[in-house]
Scaffold this motif. Structure first.
Motif, short mmCIF file in Angstrom:
data_model
loop_
_atom_site.label_atom_id
_atom_site.label_comp_id
_atom_site.label_asym_id
_atom_site.label_seq_id
_atom_site.Cartn_x
_atom_site.Cartn_y
_atom_site.Cartn_z
N GLU A 164 8.19 7.61 -9.34
CA GLU A 164 8.80 5.83 -9.79
C GLU A 164 8.41 5.00 -8.76
OE1 GLU A 164 9.11 2.09 -13.37
OE2 GLU A 164 11.06 3.13 -11.80
N THR A 165 9.72 5.61 -8.05
CA THR A 165 9.73 4.95 -6.83
C THR A 165 9.54 4.56 -4.85
OG1 THR A 165 12.51 5.16 -6.97
CG2 THR A 165 11.76 4.86 -4.52
N ARG A 166 8.72 6.38 -5.72
CA ARG A 166 8.53 7.10 -4.14
C ARG A 166 6.99 6.20 -4.57
NH1 ARG A 166 10.63 13.47 -4.41
NH2 ARG A 166 11.57 13.30 -2.11
N HIS A 167 5.85 6.36 -5.47
CA HIS A 167 4.39 5.88 -6.19
C HIS A 167 4.11 4.05 -6.19
CE1 HIS A 167 0.81 5.35 -8.07
NE2 HIS A 167 0.94 4.73 -8.62
N VAL A 168 5.13 3.34 -6.42
CA VAL A 168 5.19 1.59 -6.63
C VAL A 168 5.51 1.86 -5.53
CG1 VAL A 168 6.48 -0.26 -7.70
CG2 VAL A 168 5.54 1.92 -8.98
N PHE A 169 6.72 2.51 -5.18
CA PHE A 169 7.35 1.40 -3.40
C PHE A 169 7.74 1.95 -2.09
CE2 PHE A 169 10.92 -0.08 -7.40
CZ PHE A 169 10.28 -1.17 -7.30
N LEU A 170 7.51 2.99 -2.05
CA LEU A 170 6.67 4.24 -1.09
C LEU A 170 5.68 3.80 -0.45
CD1 LEU A 170 9.52 6.83 -0.93
CD2 LEU A 170 9.80 3.86 -0.11
N ALA A 171 4.56 4.93 -1.06
CA ALA A 171 3.04 4.44 -1.02
C ALA A 171 2.41 2.98 -1.34
CB ALA A 171 2.48 5.67 -2.61
N GLY A 172 3.41 2.57 -2.22
CA GLY A 172 2.61 1.09 -2.60
C GLY A 172 2.93 0.04 -1.65
N ASN A 173 3.71 0.44 -0.14
CA ASN A 173 3.87 -0.37 0.75
C ASN A 173 2.51 0.62 1.97
OD1 ASN A 173 5.11 -2.96 0.60
ND2 ASN A 173 6.93 -2.04 -0.65
N GLY A 174 2.51 1.58 1.95
CA GLY A 174 1.86 1.85 3.04
C GLY A 174 2.50 3.14 3.42
N LEU A 175 3.86 3.46 3.10
CA LEU A 175 4.97 4.30 3.97
C LEU A 175 4.87 5.57 3.65
CD1 LEU A 175 8.04 1.53 2.75
CD2 LEU A 175 6.70 1.42 4.97
N PRO A 176 5.24 6.43 4.61
CA PRO A 176 5.57 6.34 5.87
C PRO A 176 4.75 5.90 6.86
CG PRO A 176 5.77 8.44 5.54
CD PRO A 176 4.90 7.94 4.72
N ALA A 177 3.33 5.68 6.54
CA ALA A 177 2.63 5.51 7.94
C ALA A 177 2.77 4.58 8.63
CB ALA A 177 0.93 5.31 7.19
N ARG A 178 3.62 2.77 8.55
CA ARG A 178 3.59 1.91 8.74
C ARG A 178 5.12 1.96 9.84
NH1 ARG A 178 4.09 -2.77 4.76
NH2 ARG A 178 4.59 -3.68 6.44
N PHE A 179 5.63 2.99 9.01
CA PHE A 179 6.96 3.27 9.64
C PHE A 179 7.02 2.86 11.18
CE2 PHE A 179 9.53 4.97 6.71
CZ PHE A 179 9.46 4.28 5.82
#
Length: 220
Positions: A33-48
């Motif tokens: 859930e964290t990976r889907h909602v918060f990481l992918a949901g914020n376009g990460l890791p591409a924006r790091f």
């Protein structure tokens, strides 16, 4: 089994808040859930990028921090990941360790951070973490930082309305870098409207598991 001192009862490996009658993460798979909602949901890791700053409403078990730092390391980033979390009711360190033990893939990282739980700051070669304790409605307005990405992870809006008030979401926008983003598991209409009123471009996206939709937002 209930831990009254921690305000937590356990459903297997999942902690449930007795204050809000809501689990700290998905009963199905909190890490997914964290990976889907918060990481992918914020376009990460591409924006790091070095110094990328994540801010969060609701620190909970620390799972989001572990997942973000694991992704940071896996993506080969140099420099610091900055991470600031606002939490009114911090969990005891033992409850955090118990919850994190349900995710063996994060075990080495959880072990590294375990000695630091219960402290307001963690500084590692690749992490600058700060925990701001107290009601975010009072602490966020005084924060001097700006986030590149927000994890809006309070308990469900119906059970924890304080973390979804329009005035607080306006403060989230005020503490977001231009072009920064926010993501949350909820697609409640009043939350999306408050984010839009605060200046975000809001998108309803596919949710995780049984949740049909979630919310992604970008500060225009």
């Amino acid at each position: 089994m209930q831990d009254q001192s921690a305000g937590v009862e356990w459903r297997g490996a999942v902690p449930v808040s007795t204050r809000f009658d809501d689990p700290y993460f998905s009963l199905h798979d909190g890490l997914a859930e964290t990976r889907h909602v918060f990481l992918a949901g914020n376009g990460l890791p591409a924006r790091f990028r070095p110094g990328f700053h994540i801010a969060e409403l609701g620190f909970g078990t620390g799972l989001n921090l572990l997942a973000a730092l694991a992704l940071w390391r896996a993506s080969g980033q140099a420099g610091l990941l900055r991470y600031t979390s606002f939490e009114a009711w911090p969990l005891p360190a033992e409850a955090m360790r118990r919850a994190q033990a349900g995710f063996p893939v994060l075990a080495p990282l959880a072990e590294d951070l375990a000695p630091h739980w219960g402290t307001p700051a963690i500084r590692l070669p690749d992490l600058d973490f700060r925990l701001v304790e107290g009601d975010a409605r009072r602490t966020l307005p005084d924060w001097a930082g700006q986030a590149d990405a927000w994890f809006l992870d309070g308990f469900a809006p119906a059970k924890n309305p304080e973390l979804w008030e329009p005035a607080l979401l306006a403060e989230v926008a005020r503490h977001t870098a231009m072009g920064g983003t926010a993501a949350t598991y909820t697609a409640a209409g009043h939350v999306r409207r408050a984010l839009a009123a605060a200046g975000f471009e809001v998108t309803r996206a596919p949710g995780y598991g049984a949740k049909r939709h979630m919310t992604r937002a970008r500060l225009a």
